[in-house]
Design a protein around this motif. Sequence first.
Motif, mmCIF file in Angstrom:
data_model
loop_
_atom_site.group_PDB
_atom_site.id
_atom_site.type_symbol
_atom_site.label_atom_id
_atom_site.label_comp_id
_atom_site.label_asym_id
_atom_site.label_seq_id
_atom_site.Cartn_x
_atom_site.Cartn_y
_atom_site.Cartn_z
ATOM 1 N N LEU A 43 0.829 -1.206 0.000
ATOM 2 C CA LEU A 43 0.000 0.000 0.000
ATOM 3 C C LEU A 43 0.866 1.259 0.000
ATOM 4 O O LEU A 43 0.572 2.217 -0.724
ATOM 5 C CB LEU A 43 -0.943 -0.001 1.202
ATOM 6 N N ASP A 44 1.915 1.263 0.798
ATOM 7 C CA ASP A 44 2.805 2.426 0.856
ATOM 8 C C ASP A 44 3.460 2.700 -0.499
ATOM 9 O O ASP A 44 3.634 3.852 -0.888
ATOM 10 C CB ASP A 44 3.893 2.231 1.920
ATOM 11 N N ALA A 45 3.807 1.630 -1.208
ATOM 12 C CA ALA A 45 4.484 1.783 -2.497
ATOM 13 C C ALA A 45 3.519 2.180 -3.623
ATOM 14 O O ALA A 45 3.954 2.653 -4.664
ATOM 15 C CB ALA A 45 5.198 0.484 -2.867
ATOM 16 N N ALA A 46 2.220 2.025 -3.390
ATOM 17 C CA ALA A 46 1.235 2.227 -4.460
ATOM 18 C C ALA A 46 0.737 3.660 -4.580
ATOM 19 O O ALA A 46 -0.015 3.962 -5.502
ATOM 20 C CB ALA A 46 0.048 1.291 -4.246
ATOM 21 N N PRO B 231 -4.867 1.945 -7.730
ATOM 22 C CA PRO B 231 -3.540 1.325 -7.622
ATOM 23 C C PRO B 231 -3.304 0.672 -6.251
ATOM 24 O O PRO B 231 -2.642 -0.370 -6.172
ATOM 25 C CB PRO B 231 -2.575 2.487 -7.845
ATOM 26 N N ARG B 232 -3.850 1.279 -5.201
ATOM 27 C CA ARG B 232 -3.677 0.694 -3.861
ATOM 28 C C ARG B 232 -4.409 -0.652 -3.756
ATOM 29 O O ARG B 232 -3.885 -1.614 -3.196
ATOM 30 C CB ARG B 232 -4.171 1.655 -2.778
ATOM 31 N N LEU B 233 -5.619 -0.722 -4.321
ATOM 32 C CA LEU B 233 -6.361 -1.977 -4.271
ATOM 33 C C LEU B 233 -5.652 -3.055 -5.096
ATOM 34 O O LEU B 233 -5.534 -4.199 -4.659
ATOM 35 C CB LEU B 233 -7.793 -1.774 -4.769
ATOM 36 N N HIS B 234 -5.155 -2.693 -6.264
ATOM 37 C CA HIS B 234 -4.403 -3.651 -7.078
ATOM 38 C C HIS B 234 -3.171 -4.148 -6.316
ATOM 39 O O HIS B 234 -2.882 -5.351 -6.315
ATOM 40 C CB HIS B 234 -3.981 -3.015 -8.410
ATOM 41 N N ALA B 235 -2.460 -3.243 -5.680
ATOM 42 C CA ALA B 235 -1.239 -3.616 -4.950
ATOM 43 C C ALA B 235 -1.554 -4.527 -3.765
ATOM 44 O O ALA B 235 -0.853 -5.514 -3.524
ATOM 45 C CB ALA B 235 -0.507 -2.361 -4.473
ATOM 46 N N ALA B 236 -2.610 -4.200 -3.026
ATOM 47 C CA ALA B 236 -2.988 -5.018 -1.867
ATOM 48 C C ALA B 236 -3.430 -6.404 -2.319
ATOM 49 O O ALA B 236 -3.061 -7.411 -1.701
ATOM 50 C CB ALA B 236 -4.090 -4.328 -1.070
ATOM 51 N N ALA B 237 -4.225 -6.476 -3.380
ATOM 52 C CA ALA B 237 -4.689 -7.767 -3.884
ATOM 53 C C ALA B 237 -3.510 -8.622 -4.341
ATOM 54 O O ALA B 237 -3.438 -9.820 -4.025
ATOM 55 C CB ALA B 237 -5.674 -7.561 -5.034
ATOM 56 N N ALA B 238 -2.571 -8.023 -5.064
ATOM 57 C CA ALA B 238 -1.400 -8.763 -5.534
ATOM 58 C C ALA B 238 -0.563 -9.253 -4.354
ATOM 59 O O ALA B 238 -0.094 -10.398 -4.345
ATOM 60 C CB ALA B 238 -0.565 -7.893 -6.465
#
Length: 194
Positions: free
Chosen positions: A75-78, A84-91
């Motif tokens: 999340l911090d990197a997104a 983008p945060r939801l995509h990053a967390a899901a991945a």
Amino acid sequence: MPAYHHGNLRTTLLAAAERSLRQHGADQLSLRELAREAGVSHAAPRRHFPDRQALLDALAEAGFARLDAELRAALDAAGTQFGPRLHAAAAAYLRFATEDAALLELMFTGKHREGAERLVAAAAAPFGLLDSLIRQGQAQGVLEPGDSPRAGIVLFATLQGIATLVNGNLVAPELLDGITETAVDQFIRGSRRR
């Protein structure tokens, strides 16, 4: 070759237990075998884990802490935007769920056991991140306002279903990234304000 160094037996045992869990599953986890691997007496682990269940609970608790840290890092990197945060967390979640399937199973089954208050508390951190993320999407007008826990359950069920398909060899692991992207996009589209 003993892995134990004075003063960190608990950490050494947990690391060995996680390796064993990944290779052989929870049923094969043995305090005696972990002691042998660490190069200590078979009674030494009992100072940190009075029984096998205490070891399993400690593993699950550490798993929730690691999942929380991995989600936070993603999340911090997104950045700050919801998509983008939801995509990053899901991945990040699916990477954890497919790389450490046995640990994830132990985490989820352990927290529903009577007397597992510490595991319930440990699980609250990563699941709280998911709820905060859903509320962010609602506040930014990307998702329909409403019951954030309900939307979170739908998202979680989707991600967990994908992990189950990959872990069960029903979907090839190399398809994971594309499926994750599609699932998140469909979740956002289906949850948009109308």
